[in-house]
Each structure stands twice: as structure tokens, then as C-alpha cells.
Design an enzyme around this catalytic site. Sequence first.
Site, PDB file in Angstrom:
ATOM      1  CG  ASP A 173       1.696  -0.993   3.382  1.00 18.43           C
ATOM      2  OD1 ASP A 173       0.853  -0.649   4.215  1.00 18.43           O
ATOM      3  OD2 ASP A 173       1.494  -1.805   2.455  1.00 18.43           O
ATOM      4  CG  HIS A 230      -1.757  -1.043   1.552  1.00 24.41           C
ATOM      5  ND1 HIS A 230      -1.345  -2.187   2.174  1.00 24.41           N
ATOM      6  CD2 HIS A 230      -3.084  -1.191   1.327  1.00 24.41           C
ATOM      7  CE1 HIS A 230      -2.384  -3.000   2.318  1.00 24.41           C
ATOM      8  NE2 HIS A 230      -3.450  -2.429   1.817  1.00 24.41           N
TER       9      HIS A 230
HETATM   10  C1  XLS Z   1      -7.558  -6.775   4.348  1.00 22.15           C
HETATM   11  C2  XLS Z   1      -7.122  -6.964   2.976  1.00 22.15           C
HETATM   12  C3  XLS Z   1      -5.965  -6.073   2.552  1.00 22.15           C
HETATM   13  C4  XLS Z   1      -5.836  -6.058   1.062  1.00 22.15           C
HETATM   14  C5  XLS Z   1      -5.044  -4.919   0.526  1.00 22.15           C
HETATM   15  O1  XLS Z   1      -8.275  -7.579   4.922  1.00 22.15           O
HETATM   16  O2  XLS Z   1      -6.813  -8.303   2.783  1.00 22.15           O
HETATM   17  O3  XLS Z   1      -4.799  -6.483   3.170  1.00 22.15           O
HETATM   18  O4  XLS Z   1      -5.272  -7.245   0.599  1.00 22.15           O
HETATM   19  O5  XLS Z   1      -5.585  -3.700   0.871  1.00 22.15           O
END
Ligand code: XLS
Length: 437
Positions: free
Chosen positions: A105, A102
Site C-alpha cells: 500500500d 501493507h
Molecule cells: C481482507 C482483510 C485485510 C486484512 C489485512 O479482507 O481484512 O484487509 O485486514 O491484510
Amino acid sequence: MSNDVFQDVPVIPFEGPDSRNPLAFKHYEADAVVAGKPMREHLRFAAAYWHTMRNPLGDPFGVGTAKMPWDDGSDSIDNALRRADVFFEFLGKIGIDYYCFHDRDVAPELSTQGATSDALDRVVNHLQEHQVASGRRLLWGTACLFAHPRYVHGAATSCSVDVFACAAAQVRHALDCTHRLGGAGYVFWGGREGYTSLLNTDMQREREHLARFLHMAVEHKQSIGFDGALYIEPKPMEPATHQYDSDAAACLNFLREFDLLEHFMLNIETNHATLAGHGMEHELKVAANADRLGSIDANMGHPQLGWDTDQFPMDLADATRVMLVVLEMGGFTTGGLNFDAKRRRESFDPVDLFHAHIGGMDTFARALKSADVVLRDGRLSSFLKQRYSEWDSDLGQRIEAGEIGLVELEAIANQRGEPVLRSGRQEMLEGIFNDAL
Ligand code: XLS
Ligand code: NI
Ligand code: NI
């Protein structure tokens, strides 16, 4: 660029099933050929930046426990760059070819939009240098449209038009960064695109806004020439009580309703399937049947906990069911297996990152081999073919072709009398499946 924080950990070798070395693969041998391709090309493993580098391993009752000696806890760009160094060192030692992130992140959210954007650009340049130096690639990027308090009412589905604009700004930039890094895809996961009460929610208006938002993303993708895949990642709830992208079928309906189907694939996550009350296999089939299975977030839930525990995928039978669908559809194209998984709070040492990923990779390597055995054995597929063989008869073919109606069928049913039925043989088939593991 390297800090060598994992100096006690070697490049993880393949030692085979008899090895007792916990820092070795027992089953994952990247270049070994299974079903016509090296394992690494079938599995296309990716590490998730958010769990690997940013998850402190807290839970609702206690603070984080993860030891991250390389991280000074600050929002400085230096700290962000150092984390990227550690991450690529990790990828190199574990032998994972792809990663996912993200925007928030990899780089900090700072006090102004401009500063935040600049920080992201700086870190993305650094990631690019690491990619060039290591040959590792971005499986997909995404924007975090759920953590900041401004997204409390949603992002693309917020009641605030200014929040919608902030989300648009973030996606514009995250798409550009993903494109710059040569990403194979870009994910939309609508954590807060949903509601907790219909008393304060205009559901249809929110769905229309989400669709408009996705159309803008498609237009932008085309205008910058990004040719990676766009994915929707279904999840029924958590944090929202009800998410609009609740499961694969709901996503396909949404995409069809708003003329988006040709532009999006699905990224299916095991734990989300479980939360939706489905098996992962069901979700994958629904997506694959519509030719929309793009990528997989490989993790698993806990059978006794009804939430997204994001555990590493360690269940061989489940993973085999996943790989059966993947092999049957002819393998991934843009997608792969992204470990959207975190260590348990008790597994706080840096070396646990290795144990966790080795476990997940070995599980999927075995799953790949087992699925290949199932397919080559052929008994399950020939049973299936046989089970529906009446439909290959003249009558079956005429019904399928739409050449016959209710009245004609009534005459046939009356003439033929009570149908003769055959057993579904479920337990026999389960035994055959288990033999392949
Ligand atoms: C959350 C989601 C997230 C997505 C990406 O539950 O799995 O991690 O994969 O935003
Ligand atoms: Ni998830
Ligand atoms: Ni996910």
C-alpha cells in the site's frame, strides 16, 4: 511535508450530541474519561492505509470513482511519498492516533526485488519522520501476499517452493519495517492461504507449510527483538473458496495443533465473522475465552450482500456488543480498532473520508458509553450469575471439580426426579440491553 489537500476541512472538533455540523464529533471526545480511561485509550482507533489512500472504490462491474487529486496514478516513489503526506494530514485532522498498512500500500512493487525493497525502505523512512513529527503510531503492519499474480496458488501454501520463498522475503522485510516504525503488532491474513478445489490441493501439506512459515516469522521476530504482537486474522473465504484461517475457533485449533498458540493473538474483523456465519460477538468471545483476543478490524457487512463489503461500522447495537467484550477483558493492550472499511462507490469525494471515519468513531464512542452503562447497571451480569447458580451448589462444585462420575450422578438423578427449569428471559434481557443504547 504537508500538501494541505484537505484545506476546506478543519481539525474535526467535538461539538456534542446537539450539533448539526457533519464535520464534528457528536460523541467522540478523545480525552473524556469513560470507565476510568480517556476514550482515545479505550478505542485506540486506527486508519487503514489501503482503504484510505489506495482504494479507488471500484467494484466487479465498474472502475474506481474515488477522487484523489494528490495521486498521479504512477508507481513513482514521489507519488508514494506524497500519499504519505496526505495520509498524515488526514490523521491529524480526524484525530486518529494509529494506522495500519501493507507493504504494497505504502510503496510500489517495481520490476526487481531490489528496487521494490529500496522503495519500501525509502517510504518507511518517510513514515517514520511523520510519526516523529505527529506523535502518531503504527498499530500494525502486514505484507500483501495476495495481490501479485505469483500468489495465485497461495503464498505460504503455494505448491511452488519459489513462491514460498518470495512470500518469506516479503514478510522478513515487512516485519523489519514494522519493527523500525515501533509497530504495536503485525498481522497475518491468509487471503489466498486456502483452496478452491480439493482435486488439486494437498490440504494437510499446505497447512503444514503455513505453520512452518509462521514459525519462521516467530523466529525472525525474536531475532530482531520485535516485541509487538503477532496476529492471525480469521476469514472463511474470499478470495479463496475456503481459507485455512476460517474463523476464530479454526485459528485457535491451527495454532494449538502446530505449537504456535503462545506466539499469536487474533485480530477479529466484523465482516469476516459475518461471512463465517457467526456474530462478531461470538468470534470475540471465542478469542477472549482463550485469552487470545488481540485486536479488531472494525467494519460491517451489508445484510443483503454475502460478501466482504467492508462498510464503516455504523450499527450501534453491534458496536456495543463489541465494546462489552473489550471492556470485560480489561481493554486492549497492543491492539485497537482499525477501520478496515471503505466508502461506498458513490461516496467519491475526499471529504467523504472524513464523514466515514467520523461516523465510525462516533458509533464506537456511543458503543463505549453504552457498554459502560450495561456493565455499571449490572442486571445482565447478575442475571447470568443467577442463571448458573445451581452450579455453585455442592453437587455443581463436585461435578466441576471432576469428583463425581456417571454412576453416582445416575443415582442422584433417580432420587431427585424431574428437574425444575427456569425461563431464559431472552426478550427481557434484550430490552435491558436496548435501554442502555
Ligand atoms: C481482507 C482483510 C485485510 C486484512 C489485512 O479482507 O481484512 O484487509 O485486514 O491484510
Ligand atoms: Ni476484510
Ligand atoms: Ni481486515
